[in-house]
Design a protein around this motif. Structure first.
Motif, PDB file in Angstrom:
ATOM      1  N   LEU A  28       0.830  -1.202   0.000  1.00 34.37           N
ATOM      2  CA  LEU A  28       0.000   0.000   0.000  1.00 34.37           C
ATOM      3  C   LEU A  28       0.868   1.257   0.000  1.00 34.37           C
ATOM      4  CD1 LEU A  28      -2.721   1.474   0.239  1.00 34.37           C
ATOM      5  CD2 LEU A  28      -2.561   1.167   2.719  1.00 34.37           C
ATOM      6  N   ALA A  29       1.891   1.290   0.819  1.00 33.52           N
ATOM      7  CA  ALA A  29       2.771   2.466   0.869  1.00 33.52           C
ATOM      8  C   ALA A  29       3.475   2.682  -0.467  1.00 33.52           C
ATOM      9  CB  ALA A  29       3.799   2.297   1.988  1.00 33.52           C
ATOM     10  N   ASP A  31       2.470   1.678  -3.496  1.00 31.20           N
ATOM     11  CA  ASP A  31       1.543   2.085  -4.547  1.00 31.20           C
ATOM     12  C   ASP A  31       0.928   3.453  -4.285  1.00 31.20           C
ATOM     13  OD1 ASP A  31       2.156  -0.169  -5.916  1.00 31.20           O
ATOM     14  OD2 ASP A  31       0.325  -1.255  -5.421  1.00 31.20           O
ATOM     15  N   ARG A  32       0.823   3.849  -3.026  1.00 33.59           N
ATOM     16  CA  ARG A  32       0.374   5.219  -2.744  1.00 33.59           C
ATOM     17  C   ARG A  32       1.424   6.226  -3.204  1.00 33.59           C
ATOM     18  NH1 ARG A  32      -2.646   5.655   3.088  1.00 33.59           N
ATOM     19  NH2 ARG A  32      -4.680   4.999   2.349  1.00 33.59           N
ATOM     20  N   THR A  35       1.134   7.121  -6.773  1.00 33.23           N
ATOM     21  CA  THR A  35       0.038   8.001  -7.191  1.00 33.23           C
ATOM     22  C   THR A  35       0.435   9.465  -7.155  1.00 33.23           C
ATOM     23  OG1 THR A  35      -0.883   8.212  -4.963  1.00 33.23           O
ATOM     24  CG2 THR A  35      -1.700   6.394  -6.319  1.00 33.23           C
ATOM     25  N   ASN A  87      -2.567   4.083 -11.228  1.00 33.38           N
ATOM     26  CA  ASN A  87      -1.932   3.967  -9.920  1.00 33.38           C
ATOM     27  C   ASN A  87      -2.908   4.273  -8.791  1.00 33.38           C
ATOM     28  OD1 ASN A  87       0.451   3.285 -11.134  1.00 33.38           O
ATOM     29  ND2 ASN A  87       1.333   5.332 -11.011  1.00 33.38           N
ATOM     30  N   ILE A  88      -3.809   5.210  -9.019  1.00 35.50           N
ATOM     31  CA  ILE A  88      -4.805   5.541  -7.995  1.00 35.50           C
ATOM     32  C   ILE A  88      -5.722   4.355  -7.743  1.00 35.50           C
ATOM     33  CG2 ILE A  88      -6.818   6.982  -7.510  1.00 35.50           C
ATOM     34  CD1 ILE A  88      -5.323   9.289  -8.861  1.00 35.50           C
ATOM     35  N   ALA A  91      -3.829   1.725  -5.886  1.00 36.54           N
ATOM     36  CA  ALA A  91      -3.667   2.084  -4.474  1.00 36.54           C
ATOM     37  C   ALA A  91      -4.958   1.851  -3.697  1.00 36.54           C
ATOM     38  CB  ALA A  91      -3.221   3.535  -4.343  1.00 36.54           C
ATOM     39  N   ARG A  92      -6.080   2.139  -4.339  1.00 36.12           N
ATOM     40  CA  ARG A  92      -7.368   1.865  -3.663  1.00 36.12           C
ATOM     41  C   ARG A  92      -7.561   0.372  -3.455  1.00 36.12           C
ATOM     42  NH1 ARG A  92     -11.317   6.165  -6.731  1.00 36.12           N
ATOM     43  NH2 ARG A  92     -10.508   8.012  -5.661  1.00 36.12           N
ATOM     44  N   ASP A  94      -5.143  -1.780  -3.158  1.00 41.02           N
ATOM     45  CA  ASP A  94      -4.199  -2.148  -2.107  1.00 41.02           C
ATOM     46  C   ASP A  94      -4.715  -1.755  -0.731  1.00 41.02           C
ATOM     47  OD1 ASP A  94      -2.525  -3.142  -4.038  1.00 41.02           O
ATOM     48  OD2 ASP A  94      -1.277  -1.340  -4.127  1.00 41.02           O
ATOM     49  N   LYS A  95      -5.414  -0.635  -0.642  1.00 41.75           N
ATOM     50  CA  LYS A  95      -5.994  -0.205   0.636  1.00 41.75           C
ATOM     51  C   LYS A  95      -7.045  -1.212   1.100  1.00 41.75           C
ATOM     52  CE  LYS A  95      -7.295   2.666   3.952  1.00 41.75           C
ATOM     53  NZ  LYS A  95      -7.046   2.148   5.267  1.00 41.75           N
ATOM     54  N   TYR A  98      -5.204  -4.170   2.321  1.00 43.66           N
ATOM     55  CA  TYR A  98      -4.605  -3.874   3.621  1.00 43.66           C
ATOM     56  C   TYR A  98      -5.668  -3.941   4.730  1.00 43.66           C
ATOM     57  CZ  TYR A  98      -2.389  -1.236   7.371  1.00 43.66           C
ATOM     58  OH  TYR A  98      -1.901  -0.851   8.587  1.00 43.66           O
TER      59      TYR A  98
END
Length: 195
Positions: A28-29, A31-32, A35, A87-88, A91-92, A94-95, A98
């Motif tokens: 998550l970190a 891929d964030r 973004t 990427n956004i 990241a979502r 991945d969130k 997580y």
């Protein structure tokens, strides 16, 4: 409480859930960070100096040139990448992964705590049942000895003596079974806490 704490630190399912949560957090970190917009550039600075030995073209008209002349020039060249929707969305995703791994970790903690507490109290119960079985063996041994004396004295029939022996043998079997159950319970508890 010590058994629960030890289990939370050593139980395989809790350790696996903790590792999965840590891995999901690092993904998550990463891929964030992807973004965020990126910018790159080059900065140059130039310093020009003139000394009295190098007067230049103004010396002919009698103008004094400053002994030190500096010029700072800066040029910024760069590129800028705007928001990357791929990427956004990653990241979502991945969130969500997580959050799910954190939930799985909480569930592993709760399940391990419940299992260890249940196993602990089961061992306590089996230990008490073993003590009761020992007392029953001692009681039936005394009854068998009394029945033997009464049979030899002619006060009771042989069948009563046999009943006392059967009760004593049954109590020994119950003690053996209770001992085995207690050992199994202790091994189960040790396996749960990862000892």
């Amino acid at each position: 409480q010590q058994a629960v704490d030890f289990a939370l630190a050593h139980n395989a399912s809790v350790l696996q859930a903790r590792a999965t949560a840590a891995q999901a957090g690092s993904v998550l970190a990463r891929d964030r960070a992807a973004t965020l917009p990126t910018a790159s550039g080059i900065l140059q600075s130039q310093l020009n100096k003139q000394t009295p030995n190098n007067s230049g073209q103004f010396a002919q008209i009698g103008a004094n040139v400053s002994p030190n002349f500096s010029q700072n020039t800066a040029a910024l060249e760069g590129t800028f990448d705007g928001l990357n929707l791929t990427n956004i969305y990653q990241a979502r995703s991945d969130k969500q992964s997580y959050d799910q791994s954190q939930q799985n970790l909480r569930l592993a903690h709760e399940q391990t705590t419940l299992d260890v507490e249940t196993a602990f109290y089961k061992v306590v119960q089996l230990t008490q049942l073993t003590e009761v079985a020992r007392e029953d063996v001692a009681y039936n041994r005394a009854l068998m000895a009394i029945a033997e004396v009464n049979y030899q004295g002619g006060k009771i029939a042989g069948i009563d003596q046999l009943k006392a022996q059967v009760a004593y043998t049954s109590a020994l079997e119950q003690l053996t079974s209770a001992d085995a159950d207690e050992v199994d319970g202790r091994e189960n508890l040790a396996q749960l806490i990862g000892a």
